[in-house]
Design a protein around this motif. Structure first.
Motif, PDB file in Angstrom:
ATOM      1  N   PHE A  92      21.627  16.419 -29.157  1.00 43.44           N
ATOM      2  CA  PHE A  92      21.120  15.908 -28.909  1.00 43.44           C
ATOM      3  C   PHE A  92      21.728  15.682 -26.871  1.00 43.44           C
ATOM      4  CE2 PHE A  92      18.336  14.410 -32.239  1.00 43.44           C
ATOM      5  CZ  PHE A  92      17.868  15.175 -32.164  1.00 43.44           C
ATOM      6  N   LYS A  93      22.841  14.736 -27.563  1.00 44.55           N
ATOM      7  CA  LYS A  93      23.703  14.777 -26.114  1.00 44.55           C
ATOM      8  C   LYS A  93      24.110  15.763 -25.119  1.00 44.55           C
ATOM      9  CE  LYS A  93      25.933  11.015 -28.519  1.00 44.55           C
ATOM     10  NZ  LYS A  93      27.493  10.647 -29.556  1.00 44.55           N
ATOM     11  N   ALA A  94      24.495  17.578 -25.826  1.00 44.97           N
ATOM     12  CA  ALA A  94      24.501  18.154 -24.799  1.00 44.97           C
ATOM     13  C   ALA A  94      23.434  18.139 -24.520  1.00 44.97           C
ATOM     14  CB  ALA A  94      24.774  19.824 -26.032  1.00 44.97           C
ATOM     15  N   ALA A  95      22.360  18.843 -24.467  1.00 43.33           N
ATOM     16  CA  ALA A  95      20.999  18.351 -24.077  1.00 43.33           C
ATOM     17  C   ALA A  95      20.392  18.092 -22.505  1.00 43.33           C
ATOM     18  CB  ALA A  95      19.960  18.582 -24.493  1.00 43.33           C
ATOM     19  N   GLN A  96      20.881  16.154 -22.842  1.00 42.81           N
ATOM     20  CA  GLN A  96      21.010  15.313 -22.174  1.00 42.81           C
ATOM     21  C   GLN A  96      21.902  16.183 -20.731  1.00 42.81           C
ATOM     22  OE1 GLN A  96      18.580  13.721 -22.328  1.00 42.81           O
ATOM     23  NE2 GLN A  96      18.479  12.604 -19.980  1.00 42.81           N
ATOM     24  N   ARG A  97      23.750  15.920 -21.383  1.00 44.36           N
ATOM     25  CA  ARG A  97      24.424  16.618 -20.277  1.00 44.36           C
ATOM     26  C   ARG A  97      24.136  17.350 -19.548  1.00 44.36           C
ATOM     27  NH1 ARG A  97      28.596  19.070 -21.687  1.00 44.36           N
ATOM     28  NH2 ARG A  97      28.382  19.146 -24.111  1.00 44.36           N
ATOM     29  N   THR A  98      23.558  18.880 -20.156  1.00 44.57           N
ATOM     30  CA  THR A  98      23.942  20.014 -19.561  1.00 44.57           C
ATOM     31  C   THR A  98      22.382  20.305 -18.789  1.00 44.57           C
ATOM     32  OG1 THR A  98      23.066  21.075 -21.734  1.00 44.57           O
ATOM     33  CG2 THR A  98      25.448  20.957 -20.597  1.00 44.57           C
TER      34      THR A  98
END
Length: 149
Positions: free
Chosen positions: A19-25
């Motif tokens: 979830f964090k990676a999706a939001q960040r990238t």
């Protein structure tokens, strides 16, 4: 580029990293499961619920996946199908499945399945460790860095 999560059995720690990676990238990430799984509000994180049944979520992932995508799964037969379609598959413990290692993983899985069906108690996998969570995060970052355009 899209990330698909075989979400029914994916550990929450791993989902949170995704979830964090999706939001960040800003990479669209879709959980596929036969039950509704909560997700944070984000235009990049999606939930796709499929009917209950043997391999229905797996079949949906195989139908959706493209060669530029990544699938997060511990399901070795699903990983093999994903690789056959030219996409990447990453285990929640941080192991990238490849054309070079998937056949031996399938053979070992089939062997263990035969052992279990003959009555041998093999036990399940151990709980995910902190080092495996870190290995997953590192492998995910490497894949994103290599494939993000």
């Amino acid at each position: 580029m899209h990330i698909y999560i075989d979400a029914d059995a994916c550990p929450n720690l791993i989902k949170n990293i995704l979830f964090k990676a999706a939001q960040r990238t800003k990479i669209h990430t879709t959980m596929v499961a036969n039950q509704n799984i909560s997700k944070p509000p984000s235009p990049y994180i999606h939930m796709r619920q499929v009917p209950s049944g043997f391999d229905i979520a797996d079949d949906e992932i195989v139908k959706l996946v493209a060669p530029t995508d990544l699938v997060i799964t511990a399901d070795i037969p699903l990983a093999a199908e994903v690789i056959d379609k030219g996409a990447a598959a990453l285990n929640p413990r941080g192991e990238m499945y490849t054309e070079h290692n998937i056949k031996s993983r399938l053979n070992m899985r089939d062997f263990m399945d035969t052992m279990r069906s003959s009555g041998v108690q093999t036990g399940g996998p151990p709980a995910i460790s902190q080092s495996e969570v870190q290995a997953f995060a590192n492998a995910l970052d490497r894949w994103i860095t290599k494939n993000k355009k």
